[in-house]
Design a protein around this motif. Structure first.
Motif, PDB file in Angstrom:
ATOM      1  N   GLU A 149      -8.829 -13.303   2.970  1.00  0.00           N
ATOM      2  CA  GLU A 149      -7.849 -12.993   4.012  1.00  0.00           C
ATOM      3  C   GLU A 149      -6.956 -11.829   3.614  1.00  0.00           C
ATOM      4  OE1 GLU A 149      -5.906 -16.721   4.624  1.00  0.00           O
ATOM      5  OE2 GLU A 149      -7.389 -17.403   6.100  1.00  0.00           O
ATOM      6  N   VAL A 150      -6.609 -11.754   2.332  1.00  0.00           N
ATOM      7  CA  VAL A 150      -5.826 -10.613   1.856  1.00  0.00           C
ATOM      8  C   VAL A 150      -6.615  -9.319   2.028  1.00  0.00           C
ATOM      9  CG1 VAL A 150      -4.850  -9.514  -0.199  1.00  0.00           C
ATOM     10  CG2 VAL A 150      -4.385 -11.918   0.261  1.00  0.00           C
ATOM     11  N   LEU A 151      -7.900  -9.365   1.704  1.00  0.00           N
ATOM     12  CA  LEU A 151      -8.734  -8.171   1.799  1.00  0.00           C
ATOM     13  C   LEU A 151      -8.840  -7.689   3.240  1.00  0.00           C
ATOM     14  CD1 LEU A 151     -10.549  -6.215   0.198  1.00  0.00           C
ATOM     15  CD2 LEU A 151     -12.471  -7.687   0.757  1.00  0.00           C
ATOM     16  N   TRP A 152      -8.955  -8.625   4.181  1.00  0.00           N
ATOM     17  CA  TRP A 152      -9.136  -8.239   5.569  1.00  0.00           C
ATOM     18  C   TRP A 152      -7.822  -7.839   6.242  1.00  0.00           C
ATOM     19  CZ3 TRP A 152     -13.536  -6.731   5.454  1.00  0.00           C
ATOM     20  CH2 TRP A 152     -14.699  -7.482   5.282  1.00  0.00           C
ATOM     21  N   GLU A 153      -6.716  -8.458   5.857  1.00  0.00           N
ATOM     22  CA  GLU A 153      -5.475  -8.288   6.615  1.00  0.00           C
ATOM     23  C   GLU A 153      -4.435  -7.399   5.922  1.00  0.00           C
ATOM     24  OE1 GLU A 153      -3.889 -11.952   8.186  1.00  0.00           O
ATOM     25  OE2 GLU A 153      -5.862 -12.919   8.091  1.00  0.00           O
ATOM     26  N   ALA A 154      -4.447  -7.344   4.594  1.00  0.00           N
ATOM     27  CA  ALA A 154      -3.444  -6.540   3.890  1.00  0.00           C
ATOM     28  C   ALA A 154      -3.836  -5.065   3.903  1.00  0.00           C
ATOM     29  CB  ALA A 154      -3.283  -7.039   2.455  1.00  0.00           C
ATOM     30  N   ARG A 155      -2.884  -4.219   3.541  1.00  0.00           N
ATOM     31  CA  ARG A 155      -3.123  -2.769   3.495  1.00  0.00           C
ATOM     32  C   ARG A 155      -3.463  -2.383   2.065  1.00  0.00           C
ATOM     33  NH1 ARG A 155       1.886   0.275   5.748  1.00  0.00           N
ATOM     34  NH2 ARG A 155       0.383   1.987   5.677  1.00  0.00           N
ATOM     35  N   ASN A 180       4.241  -4.578   4.157  1.00  0.00           N
ATOM     36  CA  ASN A 180       3.674  -3.389   4.804  1.00  0.00           C
ATOM     37  C   ASN A 180       3.228  -2.365   3.768  1.00  0.00           C
ATOM     38  OD1 ASN A 180       4.161  -4.312   7.467  1.00  0.00           O
ATOM     39  ND2 ASN A 180       6.312  -3.708   7.293  1.00  0.00           N
ATOM     40  N   ALA A 181       3.345  -2.716   2.509  1.00  0.00           N
ATOM     41  CA  ALA A 181       3.075  -1.771   1.419  1.00  0.00           C
ATOM     42  C   ALA A 181       1.578  -1.590   1.203  1.00  0.00           C
ATOM     43  CB  ALA A 181       3.725  -2.267   0.134  1.00  0.00           C
TER      44      ALA A 181
END
Length: 254
Positions: free
Chosen positions: A152-158, A134-135
């Motif tokens: 996927e990291v770019l679209w889904e991570a914060r 959640n960081a």
């Protein structure tokens, strides 16, 4: 008789020292080459610019802020921070990190608020290592290989908004994407995950074609082998002496 106990200066000092020992929490020792401080009741471990090549093993369990920036750390292994349940911020920027294990941040995913991995040597990263967090993430200034997992990291991570534009494609499936910000490439309609899916489809088609060709070759060899066996058997039968002449001779004799 009444016994009276007198407490001298030496006894008072000993009692105070014993109480002090009881008040010190377990695991509060500071790693070598690091400084341990406390800010508003939250403990911080500062290990910046200490030529560290790996994450220290003896970080206090109650640390909240951990700075490991400007070192020579090359890898974040699995469970590297698992025992640090109070951890909220990790700064790993300006290291030489190349590999991050899938379970690198296991145990701190729930409470972690900030993770800085900028200015390292990261080319790829397992999406499982980051998507559970959640960081707020900083991933800028790494030699990224633009692929589906990074997308996927770019679209889904914060991600920290001010660092997204600095996530640049150092390598990519097509040369025209190299040197461009990943966000710009994706905004142009490129989908690395669909490219991977097409590649998998082609590989599956090739595998199925190879399997079908092997099946046809087996059938052809089987038929040819049976035909050769039939021919040999026919030749064998034709080579046997016929019993008909003997029967004719016997009838003539009668």
């Amino acid at each position: 008789m009444t016994l009276t106990t007198t407490t001298g200066p030496a006894t008072s000092v000993a009692q105070a020292f014993f109480c002090l020992l009881l008040c010190i929490p377990w695991g509060s020792s500071c790693p070598p080459s690091c400084q341990c401080t406390e800010r508003a009741g939250a403990k911080a471990v500062l290990c910046s610019s200490q030529h560290l090549e790996e994450i220290p093993k003896d970080i206090p369990r109650d640390v909240v802020f951990l700075k490991l920036d400007a070192n020579s750390i090359t890898r974040i292994p699995s469970n590297a921070f698992r025992h640090l349940s109070h951890l909220e911020e990790i700064d790993l920027s300006r290291n030489a990190i190349e590999k991050i294990d899938r379970a690198a941040f296991k145990g701190v995913a729930a409470g972690l608020r900030s993770l800085d991995l900028s200015s390292n040597r990261i080319r790829s990263i397992p999406k499982e290592a980051l998507l559970a967090l959640n960081a707020r993430l900083r991933l800028a200034n790494n030699p990224w290989h633009c692929e589906c997992a990074l997308q996927e990291v770019l679209w889904e991570a914060r991600l920290e908004l001010d660092s997204v534009q600095d996530i640049t494609c150092h390598t990519a499936p097509r040369q025209e994407y190299v040197g461009k910000p990943l966000l710009q490439v994706l905004d142009a309609g490129v989908n690395f995950c669909s490219v991977r899916q097409r590649t998998m489809d082609v590989a599956m088609f090739v595998a199925m074609f190879a399997w079908f060709a092997m099946l046809i070759a087996y059938v052809v060899c089987y038929v040819r082998h049976n035909r050769e066996d039939s021919c040999r058997h026919r030749d064998y039968l034709s080579s046997l002496p016929s019993a008909q002449p003997r029967a004719d001779t016997a009838s003539t004799a009668l």
